[in-house]
Design an enzyme around this catalytic site. Structure first.
Site, PDB file in Angstrom:
ATOM      1  N   ASP A  35     -22.021  23.804 -49.882  1.00  0.00           N
ATOM      2  CA  ASP A  35     -21.184  24.658 -49.144  1.00  0.00           C
ATOM      3  C   ASP A  35     -19.430  24.575 -49.468  1.00  0.00           C
ATOM      4  OD1 ASP A  35     -20.838  27.378 -47.501  1.00  0.00           O
ATOM      5  OD2 ASP A  35     -21.992  26.301 -45.692  1.00  0.00           O
TER       6      ASP A  35
ATOM      7  N   ARG B 241     -20.131  40.817 -49.448  1.00  0.00           N
ATOM      8  CA  ARG B 241     -19.023  40.903 -49.873  1.00  0.00           C
ATOM      9  C   ARG B 241     -18.828  42.673 -50.624  1.00  0.00           C
ATOM     10  NH1 ARG B 241     -18.180  37.044 -46.941  1.00  0.00           N
ATOM     11  NH2 ARG B 241     -18.697  35.087 -47.942  1.00  0.00           N
TER      12      ARG B 241
ATOM     13  N   ASP C 157     -21.325  36.352 -52.435  1.00  0.00           N
ATOM     14  CA  ASP C 157     -21.831  36.316 -50.785  1.00  0.00           C
ATOM     15  C   ASP C 157     -23.250  37.481 -51.122  1.00  0.00           C
ATOM     16  OD1 ASP C 157     -22.331  33.863 -50.582  1.00  0.00           O
ATOM     17  OD2 ASP C 157     -20.110  33.729 -50.267  1.00  0.00           O
TER      18      ASP C 157
ATOM     19  N   ARG D  11     -28.791  36.701 -40.010  1.00  0.00           N
ATOM     20  CA  ARG D  11     -29.364  36.641 -41.583  1.00  0.00           C
ATOM     21  C   ARG D  11     -30.127  36.303 -41.944  1.00  0.00           C
ATOM     22  NH1 ARG D  11     -23.534  32.805 -42.300  1.00  0.00           N
ATOM     23  NH2 ARG D  11     -24.365  32.936 -44.764  1.00  0.00           N
TER      24      ARG D  11
ATOM     25  N   HIS E  31     -17.879  25.513 -39.875  1.00  0.00           N
ATOM     26  CA  HIS E  31     -17.147  26.275 -40.094  1.00  0.00           C
ATOM     27  C   HIS E  31     -15.563  25.698 -39.649  1.00  0.00           C
ATOM     28  CE1 HIS E  31     -19.432  29.298 -42.757  1.00  0.00           C
ATOM     29  NE2 HIS E  31     -18.297  29.743 -43.231  1.00  0.00           N
TER      30      HIS E  31
ATOM     31  N   LYS F  14     -30.421  29.249 -49.474  1.00  0.00           N
ATOM     32  CA  LYS F  14     -28.914  28.555 -48.771  1.00  0.00           C
ATOM     33  C   LYS F  14     -29.694  28.159 -46.983  1.00  0.00           C
ATOM     34  CE  LYS F  14     -26.002  32.304 -47.874  1.00  0.00           C
ATOM     35  NZ  LYS F  14     -24.749  33.156 -48.354  1.00  0.00           N
ATOM     36  N   HIS F  15     -29.402  27.196 -45.963  1.00  0.00           N
ATOM     37  CA  HIS F  15     -28.110  25.746 -46.162  1.00  0.00           C
ATOM     38  C   HIS F  15     -29.199  24.521 -46.121  1.00  0.00           C
ATOM     39  CE1 HIS F  15     -26.085  29.986 -44.967  1.00  0.00           C
ATOM     40  NE2 HIS F  15     -25.246  29.972 -45.350  1.00  0.00           N
TER      41      HIS F  15
END
Length: 244
Positions: free
Chosen positions: A231, A53, A45, A115, A158, A145-146
């Protein structure tokens, strides 16, 4: 090593806990590939901004949040960000980036934060396409995504079930425009979210588990012929309602 030799593993995703230093990380990816008789997808990601990351571990320069690029209105910046990310990802050995975020974020959406490129579907579509082109020209596969678009929900998959009341027609005038633009620009992957869309499916089945969303809409309606992935299946939107 044992599992890669035992199973036909298609790819791996890497997170910050896998990264110690530039030298260690390059070695990790090349060594892992040597264990496999198949060419692996090495994914990460690396969206820019808060979800980056490598950049967050100091292994690359952060290209900044996509919301800032979207607000600038400069499509060239979106392509440049994709190209810059592709350049350092490919240097490490990556060939797949779980980006760009193709969601159209409604005003006040706190789940996506900075984002997404913005809240205007046609503007977001041009940014998404440009970012895909930048990644692709740098030799890294893009993953939109998503799907079908989580920008209209205030819940986070999440943490549990997230629902959008949008209909197929609603998505057709918003998020589908951005995903279609990314597909047309050459995105080779689409990530399906765990968003529940009863306006499409008739119930609260997560999109990731719905043949209506995955096959009838993404494959047949949008004409996507690439790789469809979900995901993460350890998110609460799945684990709270389904067993393994």
């Amino acid at each position: 090593k044992e599992k890669i030799g035992q199973y036909a593993v298609g790819g791996l995703i890497y997170f910050e806990q896998n990264m110690k230093s530039e030298e260690q990380f390059k070695e990790m990816l090349s060594t892992t590939q040597s264990y496999s008789k198949y060419a692996l997808f090495f994914g990460v990601d690396e969206e820019g901004g808060s979800v980056s990351r490598l950049a967050k571990k100091g292994l690359a320069d952060n290209v900044g949040p996509m919301a800032e690029i979207g607000a600038s209105g400069d499509v060239a910046k979106a392509k440049e960000a994709g190209a810059n990310v592709a350049a350092y990802l490919s240097e490490y050995g990556f060939n797949l980036n779980f980006a760009p975020v193709a969601d159209v974020a409604l005003e006040g959406n706190t789940v996506l934060g900075d984002r997404a490129f913005g809240n205007n579907a046609s503007e977001v579509a041009t940014m998404v396409a440009a970012n895909v082109e930048g990644l692709k020209e740098g030799g890294v596969s893009a993953c939109l995504k998503h799907f079908p678009g989580i920008g209209s929900t205030l819940e986070d998959t999440h943490d549990g079930m997230a629902v959008s009341e949008k209909t197929l027609e609603d998505f057709g005038t918003t998020d589908f425009l951005t995903f279609q633009a990314g597909i047309d620009a050459g995105a080779e992957f689409v990530m399906v979210s765990h968003l529940s869309v009863p306006g499409i499916t008739g119930d609260n089945t997560p999109s990731s588990l719905s043949s209506k969303v995955v096959t009838e809409v993404l494959r047949d309606q949008l004409g996507f012929e690439g790789v469809i992935i979900t995901d993460a299946m350890n998110m609460s939107a799945i684990t709270e309602y389904y067993t393994s």
